[in-house]
Design a protein around this motif. Sequence first.
Motif, PDB file in Angstrom:
ATOM      1  N   ALA A 114       0.843  -1.205   0.000  1.00 57.01           N
ATOM      2  CA  ALA A 114       0.000   0.000   0.000  1.00 57.01           C
ATOM      3  C   ALA A 114       0.874   1.249   0.000  1.00 57.01           C
ATOM      4  CB  ALA A 114      -0.941  -0.008   1.207  1.00 57.01           C
ATOM      5  N   LEU A 115       1.978   1.210   0.757  1.00 58.27           N
ATOM      6  CA  LEU A 115       2.887   2.368   0.770  1.00 58.27           C
ATOM      7  C   LEU A 115       3.553   2.552  -0.597  1.00 58.27           C
ATOM      8  CD1 LEU A 115       4.442   2.004   4.327  1.00 58.27           C
ATOM      9  CD2 LEU A 115       3.091   3.949   3.489  1.00 58.27           C
ATOM     10  N   LEU A 116       3.973   1.444  -1.226  1.00 56.45           N
ATOM     11  CA  LEU A 116       4.596   1.566  -2.553  1.00 56.45           C
ATOM     12  C   LEU A 116       3.594   2.134  -3.559  1.00 56.45           C
ATOM     13  CD1 LEU A 116       6.717  -1.706  -2.867  1.00 56.45           C
ATOM     14  CD2 LEU A 116       7.331   0.509  -1.866  1.00 56.45           C
ATOM     15  N   ASP A 117       2.341   1.724  -3.432  1.00 55.62           N
ATOM     16  CA  ASP A 117       1.290   2.213  -4.323  1.00 55.62           C
ATOM     17  C   ASP A 117       1.044   3.718  -4.117  1.00 55.62           C
ATOM     18  OD1 ASP A 117      -1.185   2.092  -5.975  1.00 55.62           O
ATOM     19  OD2 ASP A 117      -2.169   2.388  -4.034  1.00 55.62           O
ATOM     20  N   LEU A 118       1.089   4.151  -2.870  1.00 56.09           N
ATOM     21  CA  LEU A 118       0.743   5.555  -2.573  1.00 56.09           C
ATOM     22  C   LEU A 118       1.935   6.497  -2.705  1.00 56.09           C
ATOM     23  CD1 LEU A 118      -1.553   4.841   0.519  1.00 56.09           C
ATOM     24  CD2 LEU A 118      -2.296   5.882  -1.639  1.00 56.09           C
ATOM     25  N   VAL A 119       3.150   5.953  -2.585  1.00 54.95           N
ATOM     26  CA  VAL A 119       4.348   6.796  -2.611  1.00 54.95           C
ATOM     27  C   VAL A 119       5.235   6.354  -3.776  1.00 54.95           C
ATOM     28  CG1 VAL A 119       6.313   7.654  -1.287  1.00 54.95           C
ATOM     29  CG2 VAL A 119       4.220   6.973  -0.092  1.00 54.95           C
ATOM     30  N   SER A 120       5.099   7.029  -4.901  1.00 56.79           N
ATOM     31  CA  SER A 120       5.924   6.638  -6.043  1.00 56.79           C
ATOM     32  C   SER A 120       7.362   7.026  -5.719  1.00 56.79           C
ATOM     33  CB  SER A 120       5.436   7.298  -7.325  1.00 56.79           C
ATOM     34  OG  SER A 120       5.276   8.671  -7.108  1.00 56.79           O
ATOM     35  N   GLY A 121       8.290   6.176  -6.092  1.00 52.91           N
ATOM     36  CA  GLY A 121       9.688   6.435  -5.734  1.00 52.91           C
ATOM     37  C   GLY A 121      10.131   5.649  -4.521  1.00 52.91           C
ATOM     38  N   ALA A 122       9.187   5.131  -3.737  1.00 48.55           N
ATOM     39  CA  ALA A 122       9.555   4.295  -2.588  1.00 48.55           C
ATOM     40  C   ALA A 122       9.814   2.859  -3.060  1.00 48.55           C
ATOM     41  CB  ALA A 122       8.441   4.309  -1.549  1.00 48.55           C
ATOM     42  N   THR A 123      10.713   2.173  -2.348  1.00 47.78           N
ATOM     43  CA  THR A 123      10.957   0.754  -2.618  1.00 47.78           C
ATOM     44  C   THR A 123      10.814  -0.004  -1.302  1.00 47.78           C
ATOM     45  OG1 THR A 123      13.315   1.052  -2.247  1.00 47.78           O
ATOM     46  CG2 THR A 123      12.554   1.185  -4.530  1.00 47.78           C
ATOM     47  N   GLY A 124      10.530  -1.311  -1.388  1.00 54.31           N
ATOM     48  CA  GLY A 124      10.256  -2.024  -0.148  1.00 54.31           C
ATOM     49  C   GLY A 124      10.715  -3.458  -0.121  1.00 54.31           C
ATOM     50  N   VAL A 125      10.998  -3.910   1.105  1.00 58.34           N
ATOM     51  CA  VAL A 125      11.276  -5.316   1.371  1.00 58.34           C
ATOM     52  C   VAL A 125      10.204  -5.803   2.340  1.00 58.34           C
ATOM     53  CG1 VAL A 125      12.879  -6.935   2.465  1.00 58.34           C
ATOM     54  CG2 VAL A 125      13.764  -5.071   1.040  1.00 58.34           C
ATOM     55  N   GLY A 126       9.563  -6.899   1.998  1.00 58.50           N
ATOM     56  CA  GLY A 126       8.619  -7.536   2.908  1.00 58.50           C
ATOM     57  C   GLY A 126       9.275  -8.781   3.459  1.00 58.50           C
ATOM     58  N   ALA A 127       9.438  -8.852   4.779  1.00 59.28           N
ATOM     59  CA  ALA A 127      10.058 -10.020   5.404  1.00 59.28           C
ATOM     60  C   ALA A 127       8.998 -10.814   6.145  1.00 59.28           C
ATOM     61  CB  ALA A 127      11.155  -9.581   6.372  1.00 59.28           C
ATOM     62  N   ASP A 128       9.104 -12.133   6.093  1.00 58.07           N
ATOM     63  CA  ASP A 128       8.164 -12.973   6.837  1.00 58.07           C
ATOM     64  C   ASP A 128       8.806 -14.314   7.124  1.00 58.07           C
ATOM     65  OD1 ASP A 128       4.814 -12.505   7.046  1.00 58.07           O
ATOM     66  OD2 ASP A 128       5.592 -14.492   7.564  1.00 58.07           O
ATOM     67  N   LEU A 129       8.374 -14.916   8.224  1.00 52.90           N
ATOM     68  CA  LEU A 129       8.851 -16.238   8.613  1.00 52.90           C
ATOM     69  C   LEU A 129       8.224 -17.305   7.719  1.00 52.90           C
ATOM     70  CD1 LEU A 129      10.609 -17.334  10.923  1.00 52.90           C
ATOM     71  CD2 LEU A 129       8.587 -17.314  12.390  1.00 52.90           C
ATOM     72  N   SER A 130       7.071 -16.996   7.157  1.00 53.26           N
ATOM     73  CA  SER A 130       6.282 -17.980   6.405  1.00 53.26           C
ATOM     74  C   SER A 130       6.513 -17.869   4.903  1.00 53.26           C
ATOM     75  CB  SER A 130       4.800 -17.768   6.725  1.00 53.26           C
ATOM     76  OG  SER A 130       3.994 -18.299   5.696  1.00 53.26           O
TER      77      SER A 130
END
Length: 290
Positions: A136-152
């Motif tokens: 949602a943040l990447l969608d709303l903030v162009s220019g942002a990049t993200g890593v999603g971390a999860d145990l699963s």
Amino acid sequence: MNGATLAGVLAAARRQLADAGIADAAQDARVLVAGILKLSSTAILTDGSRVLDEAAQSAVAVAIARRAAREPVHRILGHRAFSRLDLALSPETLEPRPDTEVLVDTLVPYAQKMVAGTGSCRILDLGTGTGAICLALLDLVSGATGVGADLSAGALETARRNADINGVADRFEAVESDWFAAVTGVFDIIVSNPPYIVRSVVGTLDDEVRLFDPILALDGGEDGLDAYRAIAAGAGDHLRESGLVAYEIGYDQKDAVTAIMREKGFTRIEAVMDLGGNDRALVFAKTPAP
Ligand code: GLN
């Protein structure tokens, strides 16, 4: 036969859910029948004389039986809206809640300011699940990049799929990690909606939550705060000097989480309530050296 028209099937579905004690029987029946038959919310009301074939009727029957057994509407449909996104759900992912949109909306101006100032904003979402917060943040903030971390691994597969579906896959990376264990690099924003339910309370949650959301995403340990301690311990090493740490919290955890963060050298700079008036989102910055 009356039951073979849309209006008849819908009325029967509503009755079945009401008899099963489902509070919003009429609405749930409408959303499920519309979703299963891929009809708009208008068609479901105006097209009552439409005749449903046997396959359509049995698909509706299966969905209504699942709801009667307390499975949430959007789990049955397999996806739900969050922020501006449509997110696929899987057994390994918590179903994103509207309350969590408060955390996203709180972070947007910070992230936009970072992009405006430095040309980038690197976001780490710990326990990303469906990817909801990060995507949602990447969608709303162009220019942002993200890593999603999860145990699963299953959750990460869903998060990757959601990045694809929502057109932000080129700015999203999924990493299998126990909190920071496999995470490398530094970030501008570290965000998490971690498991925060007190362990002894998990068994008392509504059937809709207890039976269908993954326990891994709910159980916060003896006092509900294990995840905040783990994240607080590692955040300093993975945050840029002017970076932020932001959490979703349980309604009664504001002071405890603030104390955990203060001990690791963070100051709370914002506290936001959800739509129900409960404390829900906290934002922290590194405490400036005296
Ligand atoms: N808000 C969730 C609930 O309804 C809990 C999510 C979590 O533990 N992060 O129970």
